[in-house]
Design an enzyme around this catalytic site. Structure first.
Site, PDB file in Angstrom:
ATOM      1  CG  HIS A  31      -4.621   9.582   1.011  1.00 34.80           C
ATOM      2  ND1 HIS A  31      -3.292   9.481   0.685  1.00 34.80           N
ATOM      3  CD2 HIS A  31      -4.716   9.140   2.283  1.00 34.80           C
ATOM      4  CE1 HIS A  31      -2.626   9.003   1.722  1.00 34.80           C
ATOM      5  NE2 HIS A  31      -3.461   8.785   2.705  1.00 34.80           N
TER       6      HIS A  31
ATOM      7  CE  LYS B 246      -3.867   4.633   0.891  1.00 35.78           C
ATOM      8  NZ  LYS B 246      -2.432   4.447   1.102  1.00 35.78           N
TER       9      LYS B 246
ATOM     10  CG  ASP C 174      -1.807   1.172   1.327  1.00 37.33           C
ATOM     11  OD1 ASP C 174      -2.932   1.052   0.817  1.00 37.33           O
ATOM     12  OD2 ASP C 174      -1.415   2.224   1.878  1.00 37.33           O
TER      13      ASP C 174
ATOM     14  CE1 TYR D 181       0.485   7.497   2.927  1.00 39.73           C
ATOM     15  CE2 TYR D 181       1.046   5.300   2.193  1.00 39.73           C
ATOM     16  CZ  TYR D 181       0.199   6.149   2.856  1.00 39.73           C
ATOM     17  OH  TYR D 181      -0.924   5.638   3.445  1.00 39.73           O
TER      18      TYR D 181
END
Ligand code: A2P
Length: 282
Positions: free
Chosen positions: A114, A81, A47, A52
């Site tokens: 997200h 996301k 994931d 990120y």
């Protein structure tokens, strides 16, 4: 049951029952190395997210792993996301292209919104979510993602999407002991939306608690393993993160025991203590 045991989503795509989480692994080498360690230790589900800032390194780890493994791309399950600043139809379509360039894979297994747009910062939040979702449905229909879903959506956010042509397949929310988000979980599970748990270990904060320590001793497992098993027995897919290989291995060793109903209830009844305090509506 094992790391590659899959659960059917509402569109027929099947998701492995545990995933490797990569939030907070911003350093490229670390993101690459820990994702590769996870794949080498049997995780088939990873994931990531544009937010990120590690999609490229996760993608590289996936490609390098596949180049020497007997597994094929379709044996893995990769999620990314779209970040909340990209809400809306046009921006979401563009954000998806950026994600695909970064991650360097032909397709994603799951693509998520997200965070929802919320009344706290957008008067027209329901329509904004619908327009982001319109882009998600278009991406899904293009075949470049196998399933679409959301993250951090509570029931009122989900309700705005439930009349859509495609219903979210997944809602990824924060779940850790004491923070079960029962209302959202119940809504999802009764509407065919699979729940994933982010921060299953409360970013490490959930690991020191006498109730869990007692259960860990009783079952001969670690507290992390008790928590992850508790998720699995609730049909929730946990996404534990670690940059340490021994913990990556530990977090996967959750299939040789079963928590009794009585002990599941003990964890269900815990008071909040390890959650982040982040809410989509604040
Ligand atoms: P690290 O990455 O240094 O191993 P969450 O999955 O809830 O986000 O929690 C991740 C946090 O918990 C990270 O700080 C991670 O540290 C730590 N962690 C992950 N797995 C374990 C484990 N099995 N035992 C102890 N700490 C862990």
């Amino acid at each position: 049951m094992s790391l590659d045991t899959r659960i059917k989503l509402n569109n027929g795509t099947a998701i492995p029952c545990v995933g490797f989480g990569t939030y907070k692994i911003k350093d490229g080498n670390e993101a690459y190395a820990s994702t590769k360690a996870a794949l080498e230790n049997g995780y088939v589900h990873v994931d990531t997210a544009a937010f990120y800032e590690n999609e490229k390194y996760v993608g590289n780890a996936v490609k390098d792993f596949l180049s020497v493994s007997d597994l094929k791309r379709e044996d893995l399950f990769i999620t990314s996301k779209v970040w909340k600043t990209e809400a809306g139809y046009e921006k979401t379509l563009k954000a998806f292209e950026r994600t695909m360039d970064e991650i360097g894979l032909d397709y994603l297994d799951l693509y998520l919104i997200h965070w929802p747009s919320s009344y706290a910062f957008d008067d027209d939040w329901e329509n904004t979510n619908r327009s982001t979702w319109k882009a998600m449905m278009e991406i899904y229909k293009s075949g470049r993602v196998k399933a679409i879903g959301v993250s951090n959506f509570l029931t009122h956010h989900l309700n705005a999407l439930m009349e859509s042509e495609v219903i979210p397949a997944v809602d990824q929310i924060e779940i850790n002991p004491g923070f079960m988000q029962e209302e959202t979980v119940k809504f999802c599970q009764s509407n065919g939306i699979l729940v994933e748990a982010w921060s299953p270990l409360g970013r490490g904060k959930s690991l020191a608690h006498p109730v869990l320590e007692e259960l860990a001793a009783k079952y001969g497992k670690t507290v992390a393993q008790i928590i992850l098993r508790w998720d699995i027995q609730h049909d929730i897919v946990p996404l534990p993160k670690s940059v340490h290989e021994e913990r990556i291995i530990e977090n996967a060793d959750v299939f040789d025991f079963e928590i009794s109903d009585e002990d599941m209830n003990k964890i269900d009844d815990m008071e909040p203590y390890g959650n982040s305090g982040h809410s989509p509506d604040e």
